[in-house]
Every structure is written in structure tokens, then in C-alpha cells.
Design a protein around this motif. Sequence first.
Motif, PDB file in Angstrom:
ATOM      1  N   SER A 135      25.191  -4.746   6.028  1.00  0.00           N
ATOM      2  CA  SER A 135      24.210  -4.044   5.193  1.00  0.00           C
ATOM      3  C   SER A 135      22.957  -3.755   6.017  1.00  0.00           C
ATOM      4  O   SER A 135      22.467  -4.623   6.742  1.00  0.00           O
ATOM      5  CB  SER A 135      23.833  -4.895   3.969  1.00  0.00           C
ATOM      6  N   TRP A 136      22.426  -2.532   5.872  1.00  0.00           N
ATOM      7  CA  TRP A 136      21.226  -2.119   6.609  1.00  0.00           C
ATOM      8  C   TRP A 136      20.229  -1.495   5.645  1.00  0.00           C
ATOM      9  O   TRP A 136      20.597  -0.685   4.795  1.00  0.00           O
ATOM     10  CB  TRP A 136      21.573  -1.104   7.704  1.00  0.00           C
ATOM     11  N   ARG A 137      18.975  -1.890   5.771  1.00  0.00           N
ATOM     12  CA  ARG A 137      17.914  -1.235   5.009  1.00  0.00           C
ATOM     13  C   ARG A 137      17.496   0.046   5.702  1.00  0.00           C
ATOM     14  O   ARG A 137      17.328   0.073   6.919  1.00  0.00           O
ATOM     15  CB  ARG A 137      16.667  -2.140   4.915  1.00  0.00           C
ATOM     16  N   PRO A 138      17.292   1.126   4.938  1.00  0.00           N
ATOM     17  CA  PRO A 138      16.738   2.344   5.538  1.00  0.00           C
ATOM     18  C   PRO A 138      15.322   2.085   6.056  1.00  0.00           C
ATOM     19  O   PRO A 138      14.649   1.147   5.619  1.00  0.00           O
ATOM     20  CB  PRO A 138      16.707   3.334   4.369  1.00  0.00           C
ATOM     21  N   ALA A 139      14.875   2.899   6.982  1.00  0.00           N
ATOM     22  CA  ALA A 139      13.479   2.807   7.428  1.00  0.00           C
ATOM     23  C   ALA A 139      12.563   3.007   6.227  1.00  0.00           C
ATOM     24  O   ALA A 139      12.772   3.916   5.419  1.00  0.00           O
ATOM     25  CB  ALA A 139      13.204   3.875   8.487  1.00  0.00           C
ATOM     26  N   HIS A 140      11.549   2.158   6.096  1.00  0.00           N
ATOM     27  CA  HIS A 140      10.663   2.273   4.947  1.00  0.00           C
ATOM     28  C   HIS A 140       9.317   1.631   5.248  1.00  0.00           C
ATOM     29  O   HIS A 140       9.184   0.801   6.143  1.00  0.00           O
ATOM     30  CB  HIS A 140      11.279   1.613   3.697  1.00  0.00           C
ATOM     31  N   GLY A 154      -8.546  11.648  -4.747  1.00  0.00           N
ATOM     32  CA  GLY A 154      -7.341  10.842  -4.733  1.00  0.00           C
ATOM     33  C   GLY A 154      -6.505  10.950  -3.476  1.00  0.00           C
ATOM     34  O   GLY A 154      -5.430  10.355  -3.397  1.00  0.00           O
ATOM     35  N   TYR A 155      -6.980  11.702  -2.464  1.00  0.00           N
ATOM     36  CA  TYR A 155      -6.204  11.862  -1.235  1.00  0.00           C
ATOM     37  C   TYR A 155      -6.381  10.655  -0.307  1.00  0.00           C
ATOM     38  O   TYR A 155      -7.466  10.087  -0.219  1.00  0.00           O
ATOM     39  CB  TYR A 155      -6.616  13.141  -0.502  1.00  0.00           C
ATOM     40  N   TYR A 156      -5.309  10.296   0.387  1.00  0.00           N
ATOM     41  CA  TYR A 156      -5.342   9.178   1.331  1.00  0.00           C
ATOM     42  C   TYR A 156      -4.544   9.545   2.572  1.00  0.00           C
ATOM     43  O   TYR A 156      -3.716  10.456   2.547  1.00  0.00           O
ATOM     44  CB  TYR A 156      -4.737   7.915   0.691  1.00  0.00           C
ATOM     45  N   PHE A 157      -4.779   8.830   3.666  1.00  0.00           N
ATOM     46  CA  PHE A 157      -3.923   8.985   4.834  1.00  0.00           C
ATOM     47  C   PHE A 157      -4.089   7.769   5.741  1.00  0.00           C
ATOM     48  O   PHE A 157      -5.107   7.091   5.735  1.00  0.00           O
ATOM     49  CB  PHE A 157      -4.251  10.270   5.611  1.00  0.00           C
ATOM     50  N   PHE A 158      -3.031   7.491   6.513  1.00  0.00           N
ATOM     51  CA  PHE A 158      -3.129   6.491   7.571  1.00  0.00           C
ATOM     52  C   PHE A 158      -2.172   6.862   8.694  1.00  0.00           C
ATOM     53  O   PHE A 158      -1.249   7.655   8.502  1.00  0.00           O
ATOM     54  CB  PHE A 158      -2.859   5.073   7.042  1.00  0.00           C
ATOM     55  N   ARG A 159      -2.430   6.313   9.869  1.00  0.00           N
ATOM     56  CA  ARG A 159      -1.584   6.542  11.051  1.00  0.00           C
ATOM     57  C   ARG A 159      -0.743   5.302  11.318  1.00  0.00           C
ATOM     58  O   ARG A 159      -1.202   4.182  11.147  1.00  0.00           O
ATOM     59  CB  ARG A 159      -2.430   6.819  12.293  1.00  0.00           C
ATOM     60  N   THR A 160       0.486   5.536  11.768  1.00  0.00           N
ATOM     61  CA  THR A 160       1.335   4.404  12.107  1.00  0.00           C
ATOM     62  C   THR A 160       2.473   4.894  12.995  1.00  0.00           C
ATOM     63  O   THR A 160       2.456   6.031  13.470  1.00  0.00           O
ATOM     64  CB  THR A 160       1.873   3.727  10.825  1.00  0.00           C
ATOM     65  N   ILE A 161       3.446   4.034  13.233  1.00  0.00           N
ATOM     66  CA  ILE A 161       4.664   4.450  13.919  1.00  0.00           C
ATOM     67  C   ILE A 161       5.804   4.394  12.898  1.00  0.00           C
ATOM     68  O   ILE A 161       5.754   3.640  11.923  1.00  0.00           O
ATOM     69  CB  ILE A 161       4.970   3.575  15.162  1.00  0.00           C
ATOM     70  N   LYS A 162       6.823   5.199  13.111  1.00  0.00           N
ATOM     71  CA  LYS A 162       7.944   5.225  12.175  1.00  0.00           C
ATOM     72  C   LYS A 162       8.741   3.929  12.333  1.00  0.00           C
ATOM     73  O   LYS A 162       9.197   3.596  13.426  1.00  0.00           O
ATOM     74  CB  LYS A 162       8.839   6.425  12.444  1.00  0.00           C
ATOM     75  N   PRO A 163       8.915   3.172  11.263  1.00  0.00           N
ATOM     76  CA  PRO A 163       9.640   1.902  11.368  1.00  0.00           C
ATOM     77  C   PRO A 163      11.133   2.127  11.584  1.00  0.00           C
ATOM     78  O   PRO A 163      11.680   3.172  11.210  1.00  0.00           O
ATOM     79  CB  PRO A 163       9.382   1.235  10.011  1.00  0.00           C
ATOM     80  N   GLY A 164      11.783   1.150  12.167  1.00  0.00           N
ATOM     81  CA  GLY A 164      13.220   1.221  12.357  1.00  0.00           C
ATOM     82  C   GLY A 164      13.971   0.558  11.213  1.00  0.00           C
ATOM     83  O   GLY A 164      13.418  -0.280  10.500  1.00  0.00           O
ATOM     84  N   PRO A 165      15.247   0.896  11.008  1.00  0.00           N
ATOM     85  CA  PRO A 165      16.068   0.182  10.022  1.00  0.00           C
ATOM     86  C   PRO A 165      16.396  -1.208  10.528  1.00  0.00           C
ATOM     87  O   PRO A 165      16.233  -1.503  11.717  1.00  0.00           O
ATOM     88  CB  PRO A 165      17.329   1.055   9.932  1.00  0.00           C
ATOM     89  N   TYR A 166      16.840  -2.072   9.635  1.00  0.00           N
ATOM     90  CA  TYR A 166      17.195  -3.429  10.069  1.00  0.00           C
ATOM     91  C   TYR A 166      18.322  -3.980   9.193  1.00  0.00           C
ATOM     92  O   TYR A 166      18.491  -3.580   8.031  1.00  0.00           O
ATOM     93  CB  TYR A 166      15.971  -4.354  10.026  1.00  0.00           C
ATOM     94  N   PRO A 167      19.104  -4.908   9.723  1.00  0.00           N
ATOM     95  CA  PRO A 167      20.185  -5.507   8.942  1.00  0.00           C
ATOM     96  C   PRO A 167      19.649  -6.553   7.979  1.00  0.00           C
ATOM     97  O   PRO A 167      18.607  -7.146   8.208  1.00  0.00           O
ATOM     98  CB  PRO A 167      21.071  -6.160  10.019  1.00  0.00           C
TER      99      PRO A 167
END
Length: 252
Positions: free
Chosen positions: A165-170, A145-158
Amino acid sequence: MTTERANVDHISRTPGEYFQRNRDMHPPAYTPIYKTSVGRSPQKALLSIEQSLSEITGPKFNHNELGPLDHDMIRNYEQGGEAIGQRIIVHGRIMDESGKGVPHTLVEAWQANAGGRYRHKKDAYLAPVDPNFGGCGRCLSDEDGYYFFRTIKPGPYPWRNYVNSWRPAHIHLSIFGPSFSQRLITQMYFEGDPLIDICPIIKTIPDEEAIKSLIAPMDLNSSIPLDSRAYKFDIVLRGRRSTLFENRLEGN
């Protein structure tokens, strides 16, 4: 094989219905602080319907259906260079409600870039588009059941909920599980983000433990020195249904 053993094997292989969702943990459909829920929320009581065979069985995936860079969002859209931003690894375990690992399940991810902008024609945020970042990827969980992927940390946005109002990074995640009834679509947030506590969408969730389960802690033990930080995000799907309460599906 004896008749008794054959009957036991048949029962063990027969798909069962899944646990009913704990709706005390999930946000109510009607939550005025999240403005678009007002028009989208159902106006009548929910119904409990017996699950059909097509819902308790589902699609099967294998590694032959994935490309070599599907799990690497830093490189899978490169147009002459790698994606710009904080390089991270997201990893964890897909489990059923009983804590057992769910093998060979498809995990799909999509997200904004490091500036907080999606690669979508309707995203009008002023942050620039990264030509080397497509914002989506996928992987399969292993035998445990283990998984992984590589990416970049997303930024918040209005976003247009209330003023400023701003969404948290997700990161958005879709997990299929072994049946259509187990499919889960969720969002993973990052430990320490100050926008989590004031996000109207997150504030619709009534259970503090449920909120914590959406926040991935940093995992330095799984990080790659001088390369990528890691975040650990375990995901729990619906498991086999518990014993019926007075033979009523809605009793679980």
C-alpha cells in the motif's frame, strides 16, 4: 443612532451557529478498507448538540505572530542549503460555505520530504532525511481570503494497510477560520497522481465531487518560470447556519 438601527447592528455582529456538515460527502467513520478506522470508529449514533459561544468564536491571528520565513518551507529549516526536490507554490482562497473569503485565518501545513519521509522520530521509511527540510510551515490569508506558501513537492510513501500500500503525495493542512467550529484539517493531493484512485483512505469518501475538491490542479499562470510550479487549492469552511428546519438543529 436610532434604537432600530442599534438593534440591527447588534444582530449583525452577534455570532450565529454554523451550517451542519454534509455527512453524505464525508467518509463514514467505519470503513474496513482503511484498517485503523475499525478500532477508532464510534459505536453509537452521533448526537446533535447546540453550539456554545466558545465554539462560534475563536482565536485571532496577525502577521506579528509569524516569522519572515514561516511561509517558505524551502528555506525555513535550511542548515546551510535549501530543501531538495521539485519547488512548488501552493495557493488558493479560504472561503465560507457562502463563497465569501475568510480573512486573516491561519493556514498550517506539514508534509513528507521529496523522498516521502517525514521528519519524525517514528518514521522508519528507508528514504533519507533532508537536513534542510523541516516539513512544516504556516501563513495567514489576506483581506479576501487568499493564501500562499512555498515548499517542495512531497513524495509518496508506503504504509502498513495492506501489502504494497502506498499513500499518494499529499500535504496536510490545518485551517482555523474565525471560530473553533470552523477549524478544518484536510489533505491536498496533486493532479495526475495515479495513486489517488487506489488509495484506501481516499476510497472511503463516497462523493466523487468531494474527492475532486481535494485534488489541486497545476496552475502554470501562477508558476515562476525557471523556478517553481504552482498548484491551486481552494478551501471551503463552514459558514453561518442556514434557517432552522422546524426549529431543530439537526434539520440543517
